[in-house]
Design an enzyme around this catalytic site. Sequence first.
Site, PDB file in Angstrom:
ATOM      1  N   ASP A  45      68.656 -13.102 -29.415  1.00  0.00           N
ATOM      2  CA  ASP A  45      68.143 -11.630 -30.430  1.00  0.00           C
ATOM      3  C   ASP A  45      67.184 -10.972 -29.834  1.00  0.00           C
ATOM      4  OD1 ASP A  45      70.424 -11.606 -31.548  1.00  0.00           O
ATOM      5  OD2 ASP A  45      69.575 -13.028 -33.087  1.00  0.00           O
ATOM      6  N   GLU A 161      73.684 -13.209 -39.594  1.00  0.00           N
ATOM      7  CA  GLU A 161      72.235 -13.970 -39.760  1.00  0.00           C
ATOM      8  C   GLU A 161      72.246 -13.372 -41.024  1.00  0.00           C
ATOM      9  OE1 GLU A 161      69.043 -14.029 -37.330  1.00  0.00           O
ATOM     10  OE2 GLU A 161      69.381 -15.538 -36.564  1.00  0.00           O
TER      11      GLU A 161
END
Length: 265
Positions: A45, A161
């Site tokens: 990420d 997430e």
Amino acid sequence: MGVQLRSRTNVDARHELERRRDFLCAAMRESGQHTLVLGISGGVDSTVAGRLAQLAVEQLREEGEQAWFVAMRLPYGVQQDAEDAERALAFIQPDEVLEVNMQAGSDALLEALESGGLAFTDAHQRDFVLGNIKARQRMVVQYAVAGARGGLVIGTDQAAEALMGFFTKYGDGACDVAPLTGLTKRQVRLLGQQLGAPAELVDKAPTADLESLAPQKLDEVALGVSYDEIDAFLENRDVSRPAFDTIVTTYRRTEHKRQLPLTPD
């Protein structure tokens, strides 16, 4: 839930990279800020978001505007996978790298809390609280740099997430711009591949690495469900009943993380 988190079943990697780079450029122009700031952990990420940030500032400079990207290394003591962070930085090629070790400040804050009278039920609760302190201290440091440099802080939150509330409120969940919003974990990896990021980082098993008593604990262990199952849920594909129940229960339990502060009517 997928609609709320702006996830889509299929994306064109090249288009998404251009769109999200241009988003960062527009955010800088509109805000009047000329620096982007991001902590680099060595995971996919922050690797993808970091490379997008560097491409954005380079694009702005080509257009004659002032723009700069500051990548930050924010270890707590000695990071076990520090080589991955260095590998990510070598790929991103940021304009500048700043390193701040978070251990002394995080430990001091926890000790001050205990000296002030805060007691914990056991070592695991204490370690959990320390993990959130680490995440929030890292954001304090990034905002300090942004304040000194006239910058915006980048967040690395993506749809998987966000769905699971797998971030620290006002820690890694705090940011000014979130260029990975709406992407599943699979799609973030796809963008990483399109960028040419090292396969070791693109395919790396994610870990938040906030628990001192369980270093390098895998996200999927903490979540109780795999990213493949989370992505399948977001992409409206079939998932097992246990995975479905875990995802829905976790989403409801963490709803407060995705909302603005509550206010009276």
